[in-house]
Design a protein around this motif. Structure first.
Motif, PDB file in Angstrom:
ATOM      1  N   ALA A 124       0.840  -1.201   0.000  1.00 59.69           N
ATOM      2  CA  ALA A 124       0.000   0.000   0.000  1.00 59.69           C
ATOM      3  C   ALA A 124       0.877   1.255   0.000  1.00 59.69           C
ATOM      4  O   ALA A 124       0.554   2.243  -0.671  1.00 59.69           O
ATOM      5  CB  ALA A 124      -0.937  -0.001   1.204  1.00 59.69           C
ATOM      6  N   VAL A 125       1.984   1.187   0.724  1.00 60.89           N
ATOM      7  CA  VAL A 125       2.894   2.342   0.767  1.00 60.89           C
ATOM      8  C   VAL A 125       3.491   2.577  -0.625  1.00 60.89           C
ATOM      9  O   VAL A 125       3.549   3.717  -1.102  1.00 60.89           O
ATOM     10  CB  VAL A 125       4.019   2.129   1.814  1.00 60.89           C
ATOM     11  N   GLU A 126       3.897   1.481  -1.281  1.00 53.13           N
ATOM     12  CA  GLU A 126       4.426   1.620  -2.652  1.00 53.13           C
ATOM     13  C   GLU A 126       3.400   2.293  -3.558  1.00 53.13           C
ATOM     14  O   GLU A 126       3.720   3.223  -4.302  1.00 53.13           O
ATOM     15  CB  GLU A 126       4.751   0.238  -3.240  1.00 53.13           C
ATOM     16  N   VAL A 127       2.163   1.784  -3.491  1.00 56.78           N
ATOM     17  CA  VAL A 127       1.089   2.344  -4.322  1.00 56.78           C
ATOM     18  C   VAL A 127       0.880   3.819  -3.985  1.00 56.78           C
ATOM     19  O   VAL A 127       0.779   4.668  -4.881  1.00 56.78           O
ATOM     20  CB  VAL A 127      -0.226   1.553  -4.114  1.00 56.78           C
ATOM     21  N   ALA A 128       0.849   4.117  -2.684  1.00 53.40           N
ATOM     22  CA  ALA A 128       0.593   5.493  -2.234  1.00 53.40           C
ATOM     23  C   ALA A 128       1.636   6.448  -2.807  1.00 53.40           C
ATOM     24  O   ALA A 128       1.303   7.524  -3.301  1.00 53.40           O
ATOM     25  CB  ALA A 128       0.590   5.549  -0.714  1.00 53.40           C
ATOM     26  N   LYS A 129       2.884   6.026  -2.763  1.00 52.93           N
ATOM     27  CA  LYS A 129       3.950   6.912  -3.249  1.00 52.93           C
ATOM     28  C   LYS A 129       3.882   7.101  -4.754  1.00 52.93           C
ATOM     29  O   LYS A 129       4.070   8.205  -5.276  1.00 52.93           O
ATOM     30  CB  LYS A 129       5.310   6.380  -2.798  1.00 52.93           C
ATOM     31  N   LYS A 130       3.607   5.998  -5.441  1.00 52.91           N
ATOM     32  CA  LYS A 130       3.491   6.076  -6.895  1.00 52.91           C
ATOM     33  C   LYS A 130       2.330   6.988  -7.292  1.00 52.91           C
ATOM     34  O   LYS A 130       2.459   7.855  -8.147  1.00 52.91           O
ATOM     35  CB  LYS A 130       3.261   4.675  -7.459  1.00 52.91           C
ATOM     36  N   LEU A 131       1.185   6.757  -6.637  1.00 47.99           N
ATOM     37  CA  LEU A 131      -0.004   7.546  -6.981  1.00 47.99           C
ATOM     38  C   LEU A 131       0.196   9.018  -6.672  1.00 47.99           C
ATOM     39  O   LEU A 131      -0.205   9.879  -7.459  1.00 47.99           O
ATOM     40  CB  LEU A 131      -1.226   7.025  -6.221  1.00 47.99           C
ATOM     41  N   SER A 132       0.815   9.319  -5.553  1.00 43.97           N
ATOM     42  CA  SER A 132       0.925  10.739  -5.197  1.00 43.97           C
ATOM     43  C   SER A 132       1.887  11.457  -6.142  1.00 43.97           C
ATOM     44  O   SER A 132       1.751  12.648  -6.389  1.00 43.97           O
ATOM     45  CB  SER A 132       1.340  10.920  -3.735  1.00 43.97           C
ATOM     46  N   ALA A 133       2.840  10.693  -6.695  1.00 40.53           N
ATOM     47  CA  ALA A 133       3.771  11.301  -7.641  1.00 40.53           C
ATOM     48  C   ALA A 133       3.090  11.636  -8.964  1.00 40.53           C
ATOM     49  O   ALA A 133       3.413  12.628  -9.612  1.00 40.53           O
ATOM     50  CB  ALA A 133       4.955  10.370  -7.877  1.00 40.53           C
ATOM     51  N   ASN A 134       2.166  10.797  -9.372  1.00 38.03           N
ATOM     52  CA  ASN A 134       1.509  11.008 -10.679  1.00 38.03           C
ATOM     53  C   ASN A 134       0.010  11.185 -10.520  1.00 38.03           C
ATOM     54  O   ASN A 134      -0.769  10.635 -11.284  1.00 38.03           O
ATOM     55  CB  ASN A 134       1.748   9.794 -11.580  1.00 38.03           C
ATOM     56  N   PHE A 135      -0.398  11.911  -9.507  1.00 39.24           N
ATOM     57  CA  PHE A 135      -1.826  11.937  -9.222  1.00 39.24           C
ATOM     58  C   PHE A 135      -2.606  12.837 -10.163  1.00 39.24           C
ATOM     59  O   PHE A 135      -2.219  13.949 -10.457  1.00 39.24           O
ATOM     60  CB  PHE A 135      -2.073  12.375  -7.784  1.00 39.24           C
ATOM     61  N   SER A 136      -3.718  12.277 -10.637  1.00 40.47           N
ATOM     62  CA  SER A 136      -4.616  13.079 -11.455  1.00 40.47           C
ATOM     63  C   SER A 136      -5.986  13.082 -10.775  1.00 40.47           C
ATOM     64  O   SER A 136      -6.462  12.047 -10.319  1.00 40.47           O
ATOM     65  CB  SER A 136      -4.721  12.463 -12.851  1.00 40.47           C
ATOM     66  N   PRO A 137      -6.613  14.243 -10.685  1.00 41.67           N
ATOM     67  CA  PRO A 137      -7.901  14.335  -9.991  1.00 41.67           C
ATOM     68  C   PRO A 137      -8.986  13.455 -10.623  1.00 41.67           C
ATOM     69  O   PRO A 137      -9.976  13.146  -9.978  1.00 41.67           O
ATOM     70  CB  PRO A 137      -8.266  15.815 -10.128  1.00 41.67           C
ATOM     71  N   GLU A 138      -8.757  13.064 -11.870  1.00 43.74           N
ATOM     72  CA  GLU A 138      -9.756  12.210 -12.528  1.00 43.74           C
ATOM     73  C   GLU A 138      -9.930  10.887 -11.814  1.00 43.74           C
ATOM     74  O   GLU A 138     -10.951  10.219 -11.925  1.00 43.74           O
ATOM     75  CB  GLU A 138      -9.363  11.953 -13.985  1.00 43.74           C
ATOM     76  N   LEU A 139      -8.896  10.506 -11.095  1.00 47.67           N
ATOM     77  CA  LEU A 139      -8.953   9.283 -10.303  1.00 47.67           C
ATOM     78  C   LEU A 139     -10.073   9.335  -9.270  1.00 47.67           C
ATOM     79  O   LEU A 139     -10.579   8.325  -8.826  1.00 47.67           O
ATOM     80  CB  LEU A 139      -7.603   9.113  -9.611  1.00 47.67           C
ATOM     81  N   LYS A 140     -10.449  10.546  -8.898  1.00 46.23           N
ATOM     82  CA  LYS A 140     -11.463  10.727  -7.866  1.00 46.23           C
ATOM     83  C   LYS A 140     -12.885  10.559  -8.395  1.00 46.23           C
ATOM     84  O   LYS A 140     -13.831  10.480  -7.630  1.00 46.23           O
ATOM     85  CB  LYS A 140     -11.331  12.137  -7.272  1.00 46.23           C
TER      86      LYS A 140
END
Lengths: 216, 246
Positions: A198-214
């Motif tokens: 989950a930490v790996e995912v969290a870091k990856k997502l926060s680096a390339n985060f797009s609001p569309e994910l929401k």
């Protein structure tokens, strides 16, 4: 700071732990603290992502029925007005769903049971990672209720009306493999690795985060 | 059993069965394929907990009968009235607050597919076939099919509608407008089992509450939608508590 929730930050990742082991039920204290955390704390922190998880072997067994029904029965007795009670309880749904208003990704990391309101909370996250042995479900209709904390709204938007109808009306629990096939969850990992992954995912997502994910 | 236009309906236990019956292909001779008032009355009188829609015999429905449609089209006002009635029937089915399952054998074309798309879940036999052949005849689907298919498939619906290509059950499942392929030869039996797993041991009130909330999930106003869910929840919760006290 809290009784039922633990909140700490490490390396710009915020960890919200449901701390009521072994099954981490969501009692009234949980809902109060979650409300406080969401409205007063989380947005003031300098973090890039959030991981929600349960202490120990389980995510959470969901709302404590007696607590919830007790509140409803007492206020119904006092006011005789369903609308008022409903307005009060609706806060819980709105606050769960408001995870979607945060500007950062929210990851639900699930081990063990994740039932009822607990799954509804996870569904309001942007990414769900599950241990192999997780047990998921919305069992409310098997005891005379319906999901009441965003489930009937969010689940059909995630899996479509047909499957949501089946999951909600049958009330049957399902496995991470089924949940993955239905695109309710995004990743399955060995149970012991859930938090690390989950930490790996969290870091990856926060680096390339797009609001569309929401958007759901 | 009640007969109405080209359909008939009956109740088996708690479950209603609507059968399309018009020759081998179950053509929808006219867009208003049943008497809506009669049908509404039956649904509320019988207090059914679920509805299965099927075609009698080997096919679900081949859709409109083109020759007949041409005849109907000679009177534009009449046709448009009938189309609106057809839409009203499908809207009513889609908005029902009990689960509606289409049990699909054989061909499911045009108007037949539009009926299936108004259901909440589609279960097909392995050999079922699907198409919107309308554009081959200079037409488009006219009973809400464009809208409903796009809701389910997004932009992938365009190709299916514009090419008028026929797809098999496995392809329809992959595209996403068939949810299950029957595991047994008897599709209707499989659909019945599926329905029973959803509605047996559930009161009509619970089923209706859940379906009201689920049907409302395409409401883009999330605050309103969540409010409705909580209200429905609280109404049930008050009863649960009273029963526990007794």
């Amino acid at each position: 700071m809290f009784k039922v929730l633990n909140w700490h930050i490490e390396d710009k990742v915020g960890y919200l732990e449901i701390n009521n082991p072994p099954s981490n039920p969501m009692d009234s204290a949980f809902f109060e603290e979650f409300y406080w955390w969401r409205t007063e704390i989380v947005e003031k922190e300098d973090i890039g992502s959030i991981i929600i998880h349960g202490k120990g072997r389980h995510f959470s067994s969901g709302a404590v029925l007696d607590d919830l029904l007790g509140i409803i029965a007492r206020s119904y007795h006092d006011t005789n007005d369903i609308k008022k009670i409903s307005e009060f309880l609706n806060k819980n749904s709105q606050i769960f769903f408001s995870l979607k208003d945060l500007k950062i990704p929210v990851i639900a990391a699930i081990r063990g049971v994740c039932l009822g309101s607990a799954l509804e909370l996870a569904l309001c996250a942007d990414y769900i990672i599950c241990g192999e042995k997780a047990v998921l479900g919305l069992p409310e209709t098997t005891f005379g209720l319906i999901p009441g904390c965003t489930g009937t709204y969010v689940l059909p938007r995630v899996v479509g009306k047909a499957l949501a109808t089946e999951i909600i009306l049958s009330g049957k629990t399902f496995s991470p493999i089924e949940a993955f096939e239905w695109e309710i969850i995004q990743k399955i990992v060995p149970s012991k690795q859930v938090l690390n992954k989950a930490v790996e995912v969290a870091k990856k997502l926060s680096a390339n985060f797009s609001p569309e994910l929401k958007i759901i | 059993m009640i007969q109405s236009n080209i359909t008939s309906w009956e109740t088996k236990g708690d479950i209603g069965i609507l059968s399309i019956s018009n020759g081998k292909e179950n053509y929808l001779t006219e867009p208003d394929f049943l008497d809506l008032d009669l049908f509404k009355k039956w649904i509320s009188d019988e207090k059914i907990k679920g509805l299965i829609i099927r075609g009698l015999g080997r096919n679900f429905s081949a859709g409109a009968d083109i020759e007949n449609l041409k005849k109907l089209a000679e009177d534009k006002t009449n046709l448009s009235g009938k189309m609106n009635k057809g839409k009203e029937i499908l809207n009513f089915i889609e908005d029902l607050t009990i689960p509606v399952v289409a049990s699909i054998n054989g061909v499911c074309f045009g108007g037949g597919l539009e009926i299936a798309l108004a259901c909440h879940m589609r279960i097909a036999s392995e050999r079922a076939l699907f198409a919107f052949p309308e554009t081959n005849h200079g037409l488009i689907p006219g009973l809400g099919g464009n809208y409903r298919l796009t809701q389910l498939l997004g932009k992938r619906a365009y190709e299916f509608i514009l090419t008028a290509d026929m797809v098999c059950a496995a392809e329809a499942k992959k595209l996403g407008f068939v949810e299950y392929i029957s595991e047994t030869k008897d599709t209707f039996h499989f659909a019945m089992q599926k329905m029973i797993s959803m509605v047996s041991d559930r009161s009509l009130e619970i089923i209706q509450s859940a379906m009201k909330a689920i049907n409302n999930s395409n409401n883009s106003n999330r605050e309103e939608a969540l409010k409705l869910e909580t209200e429905l929840f609280c109404n049930l919760a008050v009863n649960v508590k009273f029963h526990q006290k007794e």
